[in-house]
Design an enzyme around this catalytic site. Structure first.
Site, short mmCIF file in Angstrom:
data_model
loop_
_atom_site.label_atom_id
_atom_site.label_comp_id
_atom_site.label_asym_id
_atom_site.label_seq_id
_atom_site.Cartn_x
_atom_site.Cartn_y
_atom_site.Cartn_z
N ARG A 45 -11.96 -5.94 -1.83
CA ARG A 45 -11.39 -4.70 -1.33
C ARG A 45 -10.86 -4.89 0.09
NH1 ARG A 45 -15.45 -0.86 -1.13
NH2 ARG A 45 -15.41 -1.19 1.12
N TYR A 95 11.97 10.77 2.94
CA TYR A 95 11.46 10.65 1.58
C TYR A 95 10.58 11.86 1.28
CZ TYR A 95 9.05 8.84 -2.48
OH TYR A 95 8.51 8.70 -3.73
N ASP A 145 10.27 3.65 8.35
CA ASP A 145 10.34 3.48 6.90
C ASP A 145 11.69 2.80 6.63
OD1 ASP A 145 10.77 3.65 4.17
OD2 ASP A 145 9.92 5.66 3.97
N LYS A 175 10.37 -0.74 -4.32
CA LYS A 175 11.83 -0.64 -4.39
C LYS A 175 12.45 -2.03 -4.23
CE LYS A 175 10.62 3.67 -4.63
NZ LYS A 175 10.60 4.54 -3.48
C1 LIG Z 1 9.63 5.36 -2.85
C2 LIG Z 1 9.64 5.57 -1.39
C3 LIG Z 1 8.46 5.82 -0.69
C4 LIG Z 1 7.10 5.91 -1.40
O1 LIG Z 1 6.75 4.68 -1.96
P1 LIG Z 1 5.87 4.53 -3.31
O2 LIG Z 1 5.83 3.06 -3.49
O3 LIG Z 1 6.56 5.28 -4.39
O4 LIG Z 1 4.53 5.12 -2.99
C5 LIG Z 1 8.53 6.00 0.67
N1 LIG Z 1 9.71 5.95 1.33
C6 LIG Z 1 10.86 5.72 0.69
C7 LIG Z 1 12.13 5.67 1.46
C8 LIG Z 1 10.87 5.53 -0.69
O5 LIG Z 1 12.04 5.31 -1.32
#
Ligand SMILES: *Cc1c(COP(=O)(O)O)cnc(C)c1O
Length: 381
Positions: A54, A106, A179, A204
């Site tokens: 973990r 997001y 992000d 992504k």
């Molecule tokens: C998908 C996404 C998230 C969240 O990520 P997950 O892997 O789905 O938890 C955060 N920020 C952006 C820009 C995203 O496209």
């Protein structure tokens, strides 16, 4: 995991998954470590350097080293999802701390901030994505502990000037976290522009094949904040499975070729759709007409990403009909995979959405661009 310094290009490190061979069989691809626990020596020490999965798993090593290296970071951590990675940054703050976050971001993270982080004690204030002046004014009056940036930001792909925001953050003593999911480390490296933390939904582009949910953080410095984030992952337990970490490393091997291909596709599609009579807007950072294009030119190199949105002149019904008529684009949420995806965002986000009802979001993949253009033009007819 701490980063290794390497003189090799990012493309080389990614293509080779960091290029380590595994003893004793000299495997070119790393093994997957499934053990949850590790043996102690008779003296009570841990000769293998691991205790319990973990906290850390050897299957993370090459994955985290590659993310850190791609971001020019001191270290990186993988998480169970992008949301878990982002949440760890906010949880590392203390109740009462101020956070400046963008108005457009997001959707699920914005919702989590307002519905969970705010009642938990963070003072969340939203700024206008494209306005450094608004950010500066709010930063100076609120003195936040953290400035959160998403650029290009969902779903309008507004740009935020990371270098300018980082200068403001320095002035007021705030951390900057970016992000950078839509930009990818191929196109933008926020740490070079002054950011402290970079976050990815590795679900992504990093993984790139719509088959892993994962998140990643990278840090400019292994300081107190980073130590706290590491503790939050290990104690909170939002850990990635060893197989998912292995798949993520495999996905990143082709990151550069995928991003180059989808940037070229997206630019061609945006230019083709730009003057389409059925569309009122084509929102893509690579178009000269896009708000913030000058910032994109400054902080993105090699392309403007695979994300764009179009707005239909005839409103919501026309937008949903357009989505329904597409055949090559898959109607699905998410983004950043090899196949092109389409989504009517307002209906996904539901009540409280800031997304215009006539907006359709496109995640451009690596298919032949002519097939994508033909599909879009047919569906707009
Ligand atoms: C998908 C996404 C998230 C969240 O990520 P997950 O892997 O789905 O938890 C955060 N920020 C952006 C820009 C995203 O496209």
């Amino acid at each position: 995991m701490s980063a290794e310094k390497s003189k090799l290009h990012a493309e080389t490190l990614a293509a080779q998954g960091m290029g380590r061979v595994a003893e004793p069989h000299r495997d070119i691809v790393p093994p997957i470590h499934v053990a949850t626990t590790y043996e102690r020596g008779a003296d009570g020490a841990y000769p293998g350097g691991r205790i319990y999965s973990r906290a850390d798993n050897p299957s993370y090593d090459a994955t985290e080293a590659l993310v850190a290296s791609l971001e020019g970071a001191a270290a990186a951590l993988v998480f169970a999802s992008g949301q878990a990675a982002a949440a760890a940054v906010f949880q590392a703050l203390a109740p009462g701390d101020g956070v400046l976050a963008p108005r457009n971001m997001y959707w699920a993270l914005r919702k989590w901030l307002l519905q969970f982080a705010a009642p938990w004690g963070l003072a969340i204030e939203l700024y206008e994505n494209g306005s450094v002046d608004d950010l500066a004014e709010k930063a100076r009056s609120r003195r936040p502990r953290l400035i959160w940036i998403e650029t290009p930001a969902n779903p309008t792909w507004d740009l935020t000037d990371i270098a300018a925001a980082s200068a403001i953050a320095k002035e007021v003593g705030a951390f900057v976290a970016v992000d950078s999911t839509a930009a990818t480390p191929v196109l933008t490296r926020p740490i070079e522009l002054g950011a402290h933390i970079v976050m990815h939904s590795a679900t992504k582009y990093l993984n790139g094949h719509a088959d892993v949910i994962a998140g990643a953080l990278a840090t400019a410095k292994d300081g107190e904040l980073w130590q706290r984030i590491g503790y939050i992952r290990g104690s909170g337990g939002a850990v990635l499975g060893p197989f998912e970490s292995w798949l993520l490393l495999r996905g990143m091997r082709t990151l550069h070729v995928r991003v180059a291909a989808l940037c070229a596709n997206a630019q061609a599609i945006a230019e083709r759709l730009q003057k389409h009579p059925k569309l009122s807007h084509v929102l893509y950072p690579g178009l000269r007409t896009h708000r913030g294009h000058d910032i994109a030119v400054k902080q993105m190199r090699g392309g403007y990403g695979g994300m764009m949105s179009v707005r239909l002149r005839d409103g919501e019904k026309a937008a949903t009909a357009f989505v329904a008529r597409l055949r090559v684009f898959k109607r699905a949420t998410s983004l950043g995979s090899t196949e092109s995806l389409v989504e009517h965002r307002a209906s996904v986000e539901g009540p409280g959405t800031l997304c215009p009802a006539d907006l359709v979001r496109l995640s451009i993949g690596i298919e032949h661009v002519d097939d994508l253009i033909a599909d879009l033009e047919h569906a707009l007819r």
